[in-house]
Scaffold this motif. Structure first.
Motif, PDB file in Angstrom:
ATOM      1  N   LEU A  51       0.851  -1.184   0.000  1.00  0.00           N
ATOM      2  CA  LEU A  51       0.000   0.000   0.000  1.00  0.00           C
ATOM      3  C   LEU A  51       0.884   1.230   0.000  1.00  0.00           C
ATOM      4  CD1 LEU A  51      -2.869   1.265   0.349  1.00  0.00           C
ATOM      5  CD2 LEU A  51      -2.537   0.993   2.823  1.00  0.00           C
ATOM      6  N   GLY A  55      -1.923   5.980   0.237  1.00  0.00           N
ATOM      7  CA  GLY A  55      -3.078   5.091   0.224  1.00  0.00           C
ATOM      8  C   GLY A  55      -3.800   5.025  -1.098  1.00  0.00           C
ATOM      9  N   THR A  58      -2.442   0.230  -4.546  1.00  0.00           N
ATOM     10  CA  THR A  58      -2.445  -1.016  -3.788  1.00  0.00           C
ATOM     11  C   THR A  58      -2.083  -2.183  -4.698  1.00  0.00           C
ATOM     12  OG1 THR A  58      -4.280  -0.145  -2.479  1.00  0.00           O
ATOM     13  CG2 THR A  58      -3.775  -2.460  -2.209  1.00  0.00           C
TER      14      THR A  58
END
Length: 127
Positions: A51, A55, A58
């Motif tokens: 990650l 954020g 991913t």
């Protein structure tokens, strides 16, 4: 002193769930990408999920897509891995690690250029 400490591993039956935690100390997690890796007996360490620091990016290994979820709480300097529908092939020692820079997916897959590593937590899936 920089540390990553994993917890939450254990023995679980197939189909069960575990939530792994990784606590960072001695540094600010905000600036790092984070990842979960695992190593089964006799096998090389592999990237499970990574990650990005923001954020917004991913990666999940195909073997865990739809079952595992990585998350982070920068305010607490914590990283998590929610593991559902566990299978015997998920049995391994799970490690968290941090890294920076470009190429999140390739570095996660290749387990390359990690900066900090935790000591690992054992996950065993068996009936």
């Amino acid at each position: 002193q920089v540390q990553l400490v994993e917890s939450g591993g254990g023995l679980v039956q197939p189909g069960g769930s575990l939530r792994l935690s990784c606590a960072g100390s001695g540094f600010t997690l905000d600036y790092y990408h984070v990842g979960w890796f695992r190593q089964a007996p006799g096998k090389e360490r592999e990237g499970v999920s990574c990650l990005s620091s923001l954020g917004d990016n991913t990666y999940y290994a195909d073997s865990v897509k739809g079952r595992f979820t990585i998350s982070r709480d920068n305010a607490k300097n914590m990283v998590y891995l929610q593991m559902n529908n566990l299978k015997p092939e998920d049995t391994a020692v799970y490690y968290c690690a941090t890294f920076r820079g470009f190429g999140l997916t390739s570095r996660c897959i290749g387990v390359r250029n990690m900066i900090y590593w935790g000591q690992g937590t054992q996950v065993a899936v068996s009936s």
